[in-house]
Design a protein around this motif. Structure first.
Motif, short mmCIF file in Angstrom:
data_model
loop_
_atom_site.label_atom_id
_atom_site.label_comp_id
_atom_site.label_asym_id
_atom_site.label_seq_id
_atom_site.Cartn_x
_atom_site.Cartn_y
_atom_site.Cartn_z
N ASP A 10 59.27 60.39 65.14
CA ASP A 10 58.20 61.28 65.18
C ASP A 10 58.72 62.28 66.16
N LEU A 13 54.82 66.14 69.49
CA LEU A 13 54.06 67.60 69.37
C LEU A 13 52.31 67.31 69.56
N GLU A 14 51.73 68.26 69.97
CA GLU A 14 50.32 67.74 70.40
C GLU A 14 49.16 67.71 68.99
N ASN A 15 49.59 68.50 68.16
CA ASN A 15 48.89 68.32 66.89
C ASN A 15 49.83 68.05 65.93
N LYS A 16 50.10 66.89 65.63
CA LYS A 16 51.01 66.53 64.76
C LYS A 16 50.43 66.68 63.15
N PRO A 17 51.36 66.92 62.20
CA PRO A 17 50.97 67.11 60.82
C PRO A 17 50.84 65.70 60.22
N ASP A 18 50.17 65.69 59.18
CA ASP A 18 49.96 64.30 58.37
C ASP A 18 51.58 63.88 58.08
#
Length: 70
Positions: A10, A13-18
């Motif tokens: 991983d 990131l603050e807003n990880k994608p699915d």
């Protein structure tokens, strides 16, 4: 096969994608590169092509490891 054989680390990131969508995205990109290579009559020798694939994934995801095959 892609999801079973590769372990993507991983990225922070603050807003990880699915994760499933991300794996699908990379799997289709991987397949697309191979298909393009074949359809263009193998313009790069296999050793260089495979090395470039690894470099592309390292560049785009940071860390990628091949899972140990039982």
């Amino acid at each position: 096969i892609y999801i079973d054989d590769f372990d993507m680390q991983d990225i922070v990131l603050e807003n990880k994608p699915d994760k499933k969508l991300m794996n699908t995205f990379y799997a289709y990109g991987f397949i697309g590169l191979i298909l393009d290579w074949v359809m263009n009559d193998f313009p790069i020798d296999v050793e260089k092509f495979s090395s470039q694939l690894v470099q592309i994934f390292k560049y785009s995801v940071g860390t990628i490891q091949i899972k140990k095959i039982n």
